[in-house]
Design a protein around this motif. Structure first.
Motif, PDB file in Angstrom:
ATOM      1  N   TYR A  37       0.857  -1.181   0.000  1.00  0.00           N
ATOM      2  CA  TYR A  37       0.000   0.000   0.000  1.00  0.00           C
ATOM      3  C   TYR A  37       0.894   1.232   0.000  1.00  0.00           C
ATOM      4  O   TYR A  37       1.744   1.399   0.866  1.00  0.00           O
ATOM      5  N   ILE A  38       0.689   2.071  -1.003  1.00  0.00           N
ATOM      6  CA  ILE A  38       1.585   3.192  -1.228  1.00  0.00           C
ATOM      7  C   ILE A  38       0.833   4.498  -1.051  1.00  0.00           C
ATOM      8  O   ILE A  38      -0.262   4.673  -1.608  1.00  0.00           O
ATOM      9  N   CYS A  39       1.427   5.376  -0.286  1.00  0.00           N
ATOM     10  CA  CYS A  39       0.878   6.716  -0.065  1.00  0.00           C
ATOM     11  C   CYS A  39       1.614   7.681  -0.996  1.00  0.00           C
ATOM     12  O   CYS A  39       2.847   7.661  -1.072  1.00  0.00           O
ATOM     13  N   VAL A  40       0.878   8.480  -1.720  1.00  0.00           N
ATOM     14  CA  VAL A  40       1.462   9.402  -2.683  1.00  0.00           C
ATOM     15  C   VAL A  40       0.932  10.805  -2.412  1.00  0.00           C
ATOM     16  O   VAL A  40      -0.276  11.008  -2.373  1.00  0.00           O
ATOM     17  N   VAL A  41       1.836  11.739  -2.234  1.00  0.00           N
ATOM     18  CA  VAL A  41       1.424  13.107  -1.931  1.00  0.00           C
ATOM     19  C   VAL A  41       1.901  14.029  -3.041  1.00  0.00           C
ATOM     20  O   VAL A  41       3.051  13.943  -3.485  1.00  0.00           O
ATOM     21  N   SER A  42       1.026  14.895  -3.488  1.00  0.00           N
ATOM     22  CA  SER A  42       1.347  15.821  -4.561  1.00  0.00           C
ATOM     23  C   SER A  42       1.402  17.252  -4.040  1.00  0.00           C
ATOM     24  O   SER A  42       0.580  17.652  -3.221  1.00  0.00           O
ATOM     25  N   ALA A  43       2.394  17.965  -4.537  1.00  0.00           N
ATOM     26  CA  ALA A  43       2.520  19.391  -4.243  1.00  0.00           C
ATOM     27  C   ALA A  43       2.360  20.150  -5.541  1.00  0.00           C
ATOM     28  O   ALA A  43       2.687  19.638  -6.610  1.00  0.00           O
ATOM     29  N   MET A  44       1.868  21.331  -5.447  1.00  0.00           N
ATOM     30  CA  MET A  44       1.688  22.133  -6.656  1.00  0.00           C
ATOM     31  C   MET A  44       2.930  22.981  -6.853  1.00  0.00           C
ATOM     32  O   MET A  44       3.320  23.731  -5.961  1.00  0.00           O
ATOM     33  N   ASN A  45       3.572  22.835  -8.000  1.00  0.00           N
ATOM     34  CA  ASN A  45       4.775  23.639  -8.218  1.00  0.00           C
ATOM     35  C   ASN A  45       4.403  25.004  -8.787  1.00  0.00           C
ATOM     36  O   ASN A  45       3.243  25.298  -9.058  1.00  0.00           O
ATOM     37  N   SER A  46       5.406  25.842  -8.963  1.00  0.00           N
ATOM     38  CA  SER A  46       5.151  27.224  -9.359  1.00  0.00           C
ATOM     39  C   SER A  46       4.531  27.310 -10.748  1.00  0.00           C
ATOM     40  O   SER A  46       3.885  28.284 -11.086  1.00  0.00           O
ATOM     41  N   GLY A  47       4.721  26.266 -11.554  1.00  0.00           N
ATOM     42  CA  GLY A  47       4.145  26.268 -12.889  1.00  0.00           C
ATOM     43  C   GLY A  47       2.689  25.826 -12.908  1.00  0.00           C
ATOM     44  O   GLY A  47       2.059  25.787 -13.965  1.00  0.00           O
ATOM     45  N   GLY A  48       2.164  25.487 -11.745  1.00  0.00           N
ATOM     46  CA  GLY A  48       0.771  25.057 -11.674  1.00  0.00           C
ATOM     47  C   GLY A  48       0.584  23.565 -11.858  1.00  0.00           C
ATOM     48  O   GLY A  48      -0.537  23.076 -11.969  1.00  0.00           O
ATOM     49  N   TYR A  49       1.684  22.819 -11.904  1.00  0.00           N
ATOM     50  CA  TYR A  49       1.598  21.381 -12.080  1.00  0.00           C
ATOM     51  C   TYR A  49       2.059  20.684 -10.817  1.00  0.00           C
ATOM     52  O   TYR A  49       2.734  21.248  -9.985  1.00  0.00           O
ATOM     53  N   GLN A  50       1.675  19.431 -10.719  1.00  0.00           N
ATOM     54  CA  GLN A  50       1.957  18.702  -9.500  1.00  0.00           C
ATOM     55  C   GLN A  50       3.339  18.068  -9.528  1.00  0.00           C
ATOM     56  O   GLN A  50       3.821  17.612 -10.545  1.00  0.00           O
ATOM     57  N   LYS A  51       3.963  18.045  -8.369  1.00  0.00           N
ATOM     58  CA  LYS A  51       5.159  17.255  -8.140  1.00  0.00           C
ATOM     59  C   LYS A  51       4.750  16.133  -7.193  1.00  0.00           C
ATOM     60  O   LYS A  51       4.254  16.388  -6.114  1.00  0.00           O
ATOM     61  N   VAL A  52       4.939  14.914  -7.617  1.00  0.00           N
ATOM     62  CA  VAL A  52       4.461  13.787  -6.814  1.00  0.00           C
ATOM     63  C   VAL A  52       5.604  13.165  -6.031  1.00  0.00           C
ATOM     64  O   VAL A  52       6.702  12.994  -6.559  1.00  0.00           O
ATOM     65  N   THR A  53       5.325  12.840  -4.793  1.00  0.00           N
ATOM     66  CA  THR A  53       6.293  12.163  -3.930  1.00  0.00           C
ATOM     67  C   THR A  53       5.651  10.891  -3.406  1.00  0.00           C
ATOM     68  O   THR A  53       4.560  10.929  -2.833  1.00  0.00           O
ATOM     69  N   PHE A  54       6.349   9.782  -3.605  1.00  0.00           N
ATOM     70  CA  PHE A  54       5.822   8.482  -3.204  1.00  0.00           C
ATOM     71  C   PHE A  54       6.427   8.036  -1.880  1.00  0.00           C
ATOM     72  O   PHE A  54       7.614   8.227  -1.636  1.00  0.00           O
ATOM     73  N   GLY A  55       5.615   7.418  -1.052  1.00  0.00           N
ATOM     74  CA  GLY A  55       6.136   6.722   0.104  1.00  0.00           C
ATOM     75  C   GLY A  55       6.705   5.380  -0.339  1.00  0.00           C
ATOM     76  O   GLY A  55       6.459   4.939  -1.460  1.00  0.00           O
ATOM     77  N   THR A  56       7.479   4.742   0.522  1.00  0.00           N
ATOM     78  CA  THR A  56       8.092   3.458   0.168  1.00  0.00           C
ATOM     79  C   THR A  56       7.133   2.301   0.367  1.00  0.00           C
ATOM     80  O   THR A  56       7.443   1.181   0.005  1.00  0.00           O
ATOM     81  N   GLY A  57       5.976   2.565   0.916  1.00  0.00           N
ATOM     82  CA  GLY A  57       4.940   1.555   0.992  1.00  0.00           C
ATOM     83  C   GLY A  57       4.935   0.730   2.269  1.00  0.00           C
ATOM     84  O   GLY A  57       5.932   0.647   2.987  1.00  0.00           O
ATOM     85  N   THR A  58       3.798   0.139   2.538  1.00  0.00           N
ATOM     86  CA  THR A  58       3.640  -0.843   3.618  1.00  0.00           C
ATOM     87  C   THR A  58       3.243  -2.151   2.975  1.00  0.00           C
ATOM     88  O   THR A  58       2.267  -2.206   2.227  1.00  0.00           O
ATOM     89  N   LYS A  59       4.012  -3.195   3.266  1.00  0.00           N
ATOM     90  CA  LYS A  59       3.711  -4.513   2.711  1.00  0.00           C
ATOM     91  C   LYS A  59       2.813  -5.253   3.693  1.00  0.00           C
ATOM     92  O   LYS A  59       3.222  -5.581   4.800  1.00  0.00           O
ATOM     93  N   LEU A  60       1.586  -5.493   3.273  1.00  0.00           N
ATOM     94  CA  LEU A  60       0.601  -6.164   4.126  1.00  0.00           C
ATOM     95  C   LEU A  60       0.434  -7.616   3.694  1.00  0.00           C
ATOM     96  O   LEU A  60       0.265  -7.906   2.514  1.00  0.00           O
ATOM     97  N   GLN A  61       0.480  -8.500   4.661  1.00  0.00           N
ATOM     98  CA  GLN A  61       0.203  -9.905   4.402  1.00  0.00           C
ATOM     99  C   GLN A  61      -0.942 -10.348   5.302  1.00  0.00           C
ATOM    100  O   GLN A  61      -0.875 -10.211   6.526  1.00  0.00           O
ATOM    101  N   VAL A  62      -1.993 -10.855   4.683  1.00  0.00           N
ATOM    102  CA  VAL A  62      -3.142 -11.375   5.424  1.00  0.00           C
ATOM    103  C   VAL A  62      -3.075 -12.889   5.390  1.00  0.00           C
ATOM    104  O   VAL A  62      -2.994 -13.490   4.308  1.00  0.00           O
TER     105      VAL A  62
END
Lengths: 115, 116
Positions: free
Chosen positions: A88-113
């Motif tokens: 499960y990956i969390c991704v956060v976007s920031a708005m850059n000065s050009g009006g477009y998003q810069k995306v930053t990904f988390g390294t994820g959580t590996k879930l085993q059920v």
């Protein structure tokens, strides 16, 4: 520097149990936060998207929360199933000065059920 | 509606060679983004194209380049391959370019590149 940290790194739970995954971020200016589910060997699948004004969003047994003040998000999985085993990956976007998003990904959580 | 397709699915190259990967977005989607996924670095953003123009770029060297065609299909090229380029390359499409509305991105299955 924009960062997204997820915890725990990995998690094993029994089928039928609930679990909560955490995401802390330092990304700014915040645009939106997404949770993805990625099965092994496949591309990520979007679970939820939240913008600044949203603090809860559900998708079936998945419920994401967002606290923009503390820059924290959580993904709660209810009544887990074996098919929930994935990263499960969390991704956060920031708005850059050009009006477009810069995306930053988390390294994820590996879930085993497990049964 | 067909999903995002990527070709080829698997590729083996040697150091110094170049490679071109292809991505066909969902019909009607005009934005295509490319990502590199490795076990050590996780998912990293490469670049985004919308209406044949690169709108956004991550922190990758100039060996990584891309383009988008008038039918929204996109290609990514990596020249002078290095061992560290071995990764899963994912593309994602959305109906509009990245904006505060939080448009959903749909990912393809990826191309697994191995550099020997």
């Amino acid at each position: 520097k924009n960062q997204v940290e997820q915890s725990p790194q990995s998690l094993i739970i029994l089928e039928g149990k609930n679990c909560t995954l955490q995401c802390n971020y330092t990304v700014s200016p915040f645009s939106n936060l997404r949770w993805y589910k990625q099965d092994t060997g496949r591309g990520p699948v979007s679970l939820t998207i939240m913008t600044f004004s949203e603090n809860t969003k559900s998708n079936g047994r998945y419920t994401a929360t967002l606290d923009a003040d503390t820059k924290q998000s959580s993904l709660h999985i209810t009544a887990s199933q074996l098919s929930d085993s994935a990263s499960y990956i969390c991704v956060v976007s920031a708005m850059n000065s050009g009006g477009y998003q810069k995306v930053t990904f988390g390294t994820g959580t590996k879930l085993q059920v497990i049964p | 509606k067909a999903g995002v397709t990527q070709t080829p699915r698997y590729l083996i190259k040697t150091r110094g060679q170049q490679v071109t990967l292809s991505c066909s977005p969902i019909s009607g989607h005009r934005s295509v983004s490319w990502y590199q996924q490795t076990p050590g670095q996780g998912l990293q953003f490469l670049f985004e194209y919308f209406s044949e123009t690169q709108r956004n770029k991550g922190n990758f060297p100039g060996r990584f380049s891309g383009r988008q065609f008038s039918n929204s299909r996109s290609e990514m090229n990596v020249s002078t391959l290095e061992l560290g380029d071995s990764a899963l390359y994912l593309c994602a499409s959305s109906s509009y370019y990245s904006s505060g509305s939080g448009d959903t991105q749909y990912f393809g299955p990826g191309t697994r590149l191995t550099v020997l």
